[in-house]
Design a protein around this motif. Structure first.
Motif, PDB file in Angstrom:
ATOM      1  N   LEU A 180      -3.468  11.143   7.332  1.00 39.78           N
ATOM      2  CA  LEU A 180      -2.264  10.479   6.819  1.00 39.78           C
ATOM      3  C   LEU A 180      -1.899  11.033   5.442  1.00 39.78           C
ATOM      4  CD1 LEU A 180      -3.221   6.772   7.720  1.00 39.78           C
ATOM      5  CD2 LEU A 180      -1.985   8.420   9.121  1.00 39.78           C
ATOM      6  N   GLY A 181      -2.931  11.340   4.650  1.00 38.75           N
ATOM      7  CA  GLY A 181      -2.704  11.941   3.336  1.00 38.75           C
ATOM      8  C   GLY A 181      -2.046  13.309   3.455  1.00 38.75           C
ATOM      9  N   GLU A 182      -2.540  14.124   4.384  1.00 40.00           N
ATOM     10  CA  GLU A 182      -1.962  15.459   4.592  1.00 40.00           C
ATOM     11  C   GLU A 182      -0.477  15.348   4.969  1.00 40.00           C
ATOM     12  OE1 GLU A 182      -3.440  18.126   3.856  1.00 40.00           O
ATOM     13  OE2 GLU A 182      -5.544  18.177   4.477  1.00 40.00           O
ATOM     14  N   GLY A 225      -7.451  10.554   0.452  1.00 40.24           N
ATOM     15  CA  GLY A 225      -6.274  10.549   1.304  1.00 40.24           C
ATOM     16  C   GLY A 225      -5.041  10.117   0.519  1.00 40.24           C
ATOM     17  N   SER A 278       1.524  12.780   4.368  1.00 34.23           N
ATOM     18  CA  SER A 278       2.285  12.209   3.243  1.00 34.23           C
ATOM     19  C   SER A 278       2.656  13.288   2.228  1.00 34.23           C
ATOM     20  CB  SER A 278       1.463  11.117   2.550  1.00 34.23           C
ATOM     21  OG  SER A 278       1.160  10.083   3.447  1.00 34.23           O
ATOM     22  N   ILE A 279       1.721  14.219   1.982  1.00 34.17           N
ATOM     23  CA  ILE A 279       1.984  15.295   1.025  1.00 34.17           C
ATOM     24  C   ILE A 279       3.128  16.171   1.542  1.00 34.17           C
ATOM     25  CG2 ILE A 279       1.041  17.381  -0.047  1.00 34.17           C
ATOM     26  CD1 ILE A 279      -1.764  15.917   0.089  1.00 34.17           C
ATOM     27  N   ARG A 283       6.497  14.170   1.735  1.00 34.53           N
ATOM     28  CA  ARG A 283       6.789  13.362   0.540  1.00 34.53           C
ATOM     29  C   ARG A 283       6.932  11.878   0.904  1.00 34.53           C
ATOM     30  NH1 ARG A 283      11.888  14.928  -2.059  1.00 34.53           N
ATOM     31  NH2 ARG A 283      12.475  15.474   0.054  1.00 34.53           N
ATOM     32  N   LEU A 284       5.922  11.344   1.574  1.00 34.94           N
ATOM     33  CA  LEU A 284       5.961   9.940   1.983  1.00 34.94           C
ATOM     34  C   LEU A 284       5.090   9.106   1.044  1.00 34.94           C
ATOM     35  CD1 LEU A 284       5.589  10.359   5.866  1.00 34.94           C
ATOM     36  CD2 LEU A 284       7.696  10.064   4.556  1.00 34.94           C
ATOM     37  N   TYR A 285       5.732   8.369   0.148  1.00 29.59           N
ATOM     38  CA  TYR A 285       5.007   7.445  -0.747  1.00 29.59           C
ATOM     39  C   TYR A 285       4.952   6.085  -0.047  1.00 29.59           C
ATOM     40  CZ  TYR A 285       6.247  10.970  -4.249  1.00 29.59           C
ATOM     41  OH  TYR A 285       6.412  12.134  -4.947  1.00 29.59           O
ATOM     42  N   SER A 286       4.458   6.085   1.164  1.00 30.84           N
ATOM     43  CA  SER A 286       4.677   4.917   2.016  1.00 30.84           C
ATOM     44  C   SER A 286       3.373   4.279   2.454  1.00 30.84           C
ATOM     45  CB  SER A 286       5.485   5.348   3.241  1.00 30.84           C
ATOM     46  OG  SER A 286       4.836   6.423   3.881  1.00 30.84           O
ATOM     47  N   GLU A 287       3.507   3.210   3.230  1.00 30.35           N
ATOM     48  CA  GLU A 287       2.364   2.501   3.799  1.00 30.35           C
ATOM     49  C   GLU A 287       1.585   3.412   4.737  1.00 30.35           C
ATOM     50  OE1 GLU A 287       1.158  -0.685   3.707  1.00 30.35           O
ATOM     51  OE2 GLU A 287       2.597  -1.525   2.290  1.00 30.35           O
ATOM     52  N   ASN A 288       0.262   3.406   4.614  1.00 34.87           N
ATOM     53  CA  ASN A 288      -0.641   4.178   5.487  1.00 34.87           C
ATOM     54  C   ASN A 288      -1.680   3.236   6.058  1.00 34.87           C
ATOM     55  OD1 ASN A 288      -1.468   7.338   3.777  1.00 34.87           O
ATOM     56  ND2 ASN A 288       0.491   6.498   4.412  1.00 34.87           N
ATOM     57  N   SER A 336       0.855  -1.178   0.000  1.00 36.77           N
ATOM     58  CA  SER A 336       0.000   0.000   0.000  1.00 36.77           C
ATOM     59  C   SER A 336       0.894   1.232   0.000  1.00 36.77           C
ATOM     60  CB  SER A 336      -0.864  -0.053   1.268  1.00 36.77           C
ATOM     61  OG  SER A 336      -1.777   0.994   1.267  1.00 36.77           O
ATOM     62  N   CYS A 337       0.721   2.110  -0.980  1.00 33.67           N
ATOM     63  CA  CYS A 337       1.574   3.292  -1.070  1.00 33.67           C
ATOM     64  C   CYS A 337       0.734   4.549  -1.290  1.00 33.67           C
ATOM     65  CB  CYS A 337       2.558   3.179  -2.233  1.00 33.67           C
ATOM     66  SG  CYS A 337       3.705   1.814  -2.055  1.00 33.67           S
ATOM     67  N   ASN A 338       1.139   5.625  -0.635  1.00 34.10           N
ATOM     68  CA  ASN A 338       0.416   6.885  -0.771  1.00 34.10           C
ATOM     69  C   ASN A 338       0.911   7.652  -2.000  1.00 34.10           C
ATOM     70  OD1 ASN A 338      -0.394   9.832  -0.049  1.00 34.10           O
ATOM     71  ND2 ASN A 338      -1.458   8.551   1.441  1.00 34.10           N
ATOM     72  N   ALA A 363       1.098  10.928  -2.052  1.00 35.14           N
ATOM     73  CA  ALA A 363       1.757  12.139  -1.555  1.00 35.14           C
ATOM     74  C   ALA A 363       1.476  13.310  -2.495  1.00 35.14           C
ATOM     75  CB  ALA A 363       3.259  11.917  -1.380  1.00 35.14           C
ATOM     76  N   ASN A 364       0.233  13.435  -2.908  1.00 33.80           N
ATOM     77  CA  ASN A 364      -0.110  14.398  -3.949  1.00 33.80           C
ATOM     78  C   ASN A 364      -1.318  15.267  -3.607  1.00 33.80           C
ATOM     79  OD1 ASN A 364      -0.110  15.391  -6.818  1.00 33.80           O
ATOM     80  ND2 ASN A 364      -2.071  14.314  -6.792  1.00 33.80           N
ATOM     81  N   ILE A 376      -7.487  10.743   6.081  1.00 32.38           N
ATOM     82  CA  ILE A 376      -7.138  11.986   5.372  1.00 32.38           C
ATOM     83  C   ILE A 376      -5.946  12.644   6.063  1.00 32.38           C
ATOM     84  CG2 ILE A 376      -7.936  14.299   4.710  1.00 32.38           C
ATOM     85  CD1 ILE A 376      -9.198  11.973   3.092  1.00 32.38           C
ATOM     86  N   ILE A 381      -5.409  15.236  -1.281  1.00 29.70           N
ATOM     87  CA  ILE A 381      -6.241  14.444  -0.374  1.00 29.70           C
ATOM     88  C   ILE A 381      -7.530  13.940  -1.007  1.00 29.70           C
ATOM     89  CG2 ILE A 381      -5.358  15.285   1.842  1.00 29.70           C
ATOM     90  CD1 ILE A 381      -7.850  17.156   1.920  1.00 29.70           C
TER      91      ILE A 381
END
Lengths: 382, 207
Positions: free
Chosen positions: B126-128, A369, B130-131, B134-139, A235-237, A239-240, B124, A242
Motif C-alpha cells: 500500500l505504501g508503494e 509503509g 501511495s508513493i 500520491r495518495l495521502y489516504s486511508e490504508n 489514517s493517512c499515508n 506517500a513518501n 508495504i 516505505i
C-alpha cells in the motif's frame, strides 16, 4: 451516527497481566525492559520487554485449555478471556472479533519451533482465537505495521457505525522473536540500551511483547469507570517512503487534522497526547514536526515505549488503554527514559507523574509503509 | 445518503497469467512462471517505474493491478486524489517472511537484509502504491482465510459515508507458495455496477 465507546480492557505484559496492575506499575516508574541473554532469540545480549515464560504458562494452564497453543495464542487468549468474562457479552452474530498483529505466530516459521509452520498464517491465528471462545462471526485480522493497534480501534468503530456489528472485541499482540530482532537489527534501528524516546541521547528502539484487548461498544450502558468515547479517528499515508518517515510529518499531520475534524475538536481541547515515540532519530523528529505544524507543542505528551518497548501490532491498542486509565485517574504518566529534549521542535514531555484534570486525549502512531493513524478519545460523562 | 448510491467503477484481475481490465483481456502468457509473467506484464502495460524491480512479489502484484486501474486517473490530476486503499489476502507477506527466515536460520550463514525485511509487512504494498499515485489516504490491510465480500463492502461504504475517502480501491492481493491472485475494484459514486455483496462476489468469481 452512532457513538462508540472503549469499554472493558486488559493488558498482558511483562509488568502485569491486567490493566490496573500495569497502570499502577507505570505510576511507580517500573519498566518491563531488561537485558535479555537468549541465543535462540539473538546472538548478543539485548534490551527488550519479555513476558516471563513460566508465569505465562502457569496463568494459561489455569484456563484448562484443550490442545496446544503458541506463545502468542496463550497471551491473546489470556487477555481476551478476562474482558469477555468481565463484560458478560454473549458472542452472538452481532459481535465482531478483530485481531491486530504485524507478525502473528511468525516464530513457527523457525524449523526449531515445535508447532507446524502453517500456524504462521494470520487467518489461522484468527480462527484459533475465534474457536477458543466460540465467536459466531468471521475474525478480521488487521496487519498494517505499527499502526495496526490503533487502526483496529478505528476499524471496530467503522464496522459498528456501518451496522455490521453492535460490539467488537479487539485483541492485539506480537511477540519478541528472532525474526523481528534480526530484521530491526539489520536496519540498525535497535538501541544497545533501554530506549529514550524524544531524548537527546536516544539511539533506537527496544522490542517488546504484549497482548492487549478491548471491547468496543455502541451502547453507553455497562461501561467500566475508565471508559472513553471515540470522538474521531483517521489514517493517512505519507506517500513518501516505505521505511523512513516523511520529513514534514505529512501523513501524521493529515491524520490528526482529519481525526480532529471528525471529533469536532481543536488543539486547545486536547489535554494529553499519547504519542508513538519509538526513540529512533527519524521517527521522533518527524512527530515533533507534525505536532508543531498543528500547534500541539505545549500539550503534555509521553511515549510509553520506555515501559514496554515497541510492541508492534499491539502498541497502539496498549497505549490507548493506558491513556484511558490516565484520564480516569486524572494523572499524566512520565515518558520513561527522557532526560533532555533531542528533537528540533519544542514538545512538552511529561517527566513526573502529574495530577491534572483530564478530559480528552489524542493517540497517534506511525509505521513502515508510510502509514499513520490518529484518534481522539473523551471521558464518558457519568 | 451517499453510500446507498455507491457503484463499482472499474475492476482488474491478474491471475493464471492473464491480465483483465473490466471484461477485457489485456494480456495472456500461459506457461511462464510468475517472475517472467509479471515482468512481461510490467512492460506491456507501460508501467515505467524502475522501483518496481526492487519490490517483493506481493508488492509487484498489487502495484501492477493498481497501476492499470489508476494510471490515467492520477496522472491527469493536478491535485492528489483521496482514494483509500483497502486490500486483503490470506498469506499476508508470508512469501517474503520465509525468505527472511531462511537468512537467519543458520548462525554460520546469517545474512538478514533490510531490503528483504521491510517487505515482511503486507501493507508495504500500500505504501508503494501511495508513493506512485500520491495518495495521502486511508490504508488498511486485512487478512482473511478467504475473500470476504461483506467485510470489504461494509468497510469501503463506511469510508465514503464518513467522508474519509472519495473513492476506495478494494480487493484481494495474494502471493503464496504455488499461486498468486490479484482482484481489485474501484468503489465510487460513478459507474454502472451496483456496489453490493452479490455483485462483488460475481465479479470476483468470474475468472
Amino acid at each position: 451516527m452512532n457513538k462508540t465507546y472503549l469499554s472493558y480492557n486488559n493488558i498482558v505484559s511483562s509488568i502485569g497481566f491486567d490493566s490496573l496492575t500495569v497502570v499502577q506499575n507505570i505510576h511507580e516508574g517500573l519498566s518491563g525492559i531488561s537485558l535479555i541473554e537468549d541465543e535462540n532469540l539473538f546472538p548478543n545480549p539485548f534490551y527488550a520487554s519479555v513476558i516471563d515464560s513460566d508465569y505465562l504458562e502457569k496463568a494459561f494452564k489455569k484456563l484448562k485449555p484443550n490442545g496446544e497453543y503458541t506463545r502468542l495464542e496463550q497471551m491473546m487468549v489470556l487477555s481476551l478471556d478476562k474482558i469477555i468474562q468481565a463484560s458478560g457479552v454473549a458472542l452472538t452474530d452481532r459481535v465482531g472479533l478483530i485481531l491486530s498483529t504485524t507478525k502473528g505466530n511468525v516464530d513457527t516459521l523457525d524449523p526449531r519451533n515445535p508447532m507446524p509452520a502453517e500456524r504462521a498464517y494470520l487467518g489461522t491465528l484468527g480462527h484459533i482465537i475465534k474457536n477458543y471462545f466460540g465467536f459466531s462471526t468471521e475474525p478480521i485480522v488487521l496487519s498494517n505495521a505499527c499502526v495496526s493497534g490503533i487502526l483496529a480501534i478505528s476499524t471496530a468503530k467503522r464496522f459498528i457505525s456501518q451496522g455490521t456489528f453492535d460490539k467488537v472485541f479487539i485483541v492485539g499482540g506480537d511477540i519478541v522473536s528472532n525474526f523481528i530482532l534480526s530484521g530491526f537489527n539489520s536496519f540498525q534501528a535497535m538501541s544497545s540500551l533501554p530506549c529514550k524516546p524524544y531524548c537527546k541521547q536516544r539511539s533506537g528502539i527496544n522490542i517488546g511483547e504484549v497482548a492487549a484487548s478491548i471491547l468496543v461498544n455502541k451502547d453507553q450502558d455497562n461501561l467500566p469507570s475508565e471508559a472513553v468515547e471515540i470522538l474521531g479517528e483517521a489514517s493517512c499515508n505519507d506517500a513518501n517512503h516505505i521505511s523512513g518517515p516523511s520529513r514534514t510529518g505529512e501523513g501524521l499531520y493529515r491524520s490528526i487534522l482529519s481525526a480532529f475534524k471528525e471529533a469536532h475538536v481543536g488543539p486547545g481541547d486536547i489535554d494529553y497526547i499519547s504519542a508513538h515515540g519509538t526513540a529512533t532519530i527519524f521517527n521522533d523528529e518527524m512527530e515533533a514536526i507534525a505536532l508543531n505544524r498543528l500547534g500541539l507543542d505545549a500539550v503534555p505528551l509521553n511515549s510509553l515505549k520506555g515501559y514496554f518497548g515497541h510492541t508492534l501490532g499491539a502498541s497502539g491498542l496498549l497505549e490507548t488503554i493506558i491513556g484511558m486509565h490516565s484520564l480516569y485517574h486524572n494523572t499524566l504518566y512520565p515518558s520513561k527514559g527522557f532526560t533532555e529534549l533531542g528533537v528540533s521542535q519544542p514538545l512538552n514531555i511529561i517527566t513526573a507523574p502529574t495530577a491534572k484534570d483530564l478530559n480528552c486525549f489524542l493517540k497517534t502512531a506511525s509505521g513502515f509503509g508510510g502509514c499513520n493513524t490518529a484518534a481522539v478519545f473523551k471521558k464518558v460523562q457519568s | 445518503m451517499k453510500a446507498q448510491h455507491l457503484k463499482i467503477k472499474e475492476y482488474c484481475r491478474i491471475s493464471n497469467n492473464r491480465v483483465l481490465l473490466n471484461d477485457e483481456l489485456l494480456l495472456e502468457d500461459l506457461g511462464s512462471d510468475f517472475i517472467t509473467f509479471i515482468k512481461l506484464a510490467y512492460k506491456k502495460m507501460d508501467t515505467n517505474y524502475p522501483k518496481f524491480f526492487k519490490m517483493d512479489d506481493l508488492s509487484k502484484l498489487g502495484f501492477l493491478a493498481t497501476d492499470i486501474l489508476l494510471k490515467t486517473v492520477t496522472q491527469d490530476s493536478e491535485m492528489p486524489k483521496n482514494i483509500a486503499l483497502v486490500f486483503s489476502n490470506s498469506a499476508s507477506s508470508l512469501q517474503t517472511d520465509r525468505k527472511h527466515q531462511e537468512s537467519i536460520v543458520d548462525k554460520e550463514n546469517y545474512f538478514p537484509s533490510p531490503a528483504v525485511f521491510v517487505y515482511t509487512l503486507p501493507n508495504i504494498c500500500l505504501g508503494e502504491i501511495s508513493i506512485k499515485h500520491r495518495l495521502y489516504s486511508e490504508n488498511s490491510f486485512f487478512i482473511f482465510n478467504h475473500f470476504n465480500a461483506e467485510y470489504l463492502h461494509d468497510y469501503a461504504s463506511s469510508l465514503i459515508k464518513t467522508e474519509k475517502a472519495d473513492e476506495v480501491l478494494c480487493g484481494w492481493i495474494n502471493c503464496d507458495v504455488d499461486d498468486y491472485e490479484a482482484f481489485l475494484y474501484l468503489v465510487s459514486t460513478e459507474g454502472s455496477i451496483a456496489h453490493n455483496k452479490e455483485e462483488i462476489i460475481k465479479l470476483y468469481t468470474t475468472k
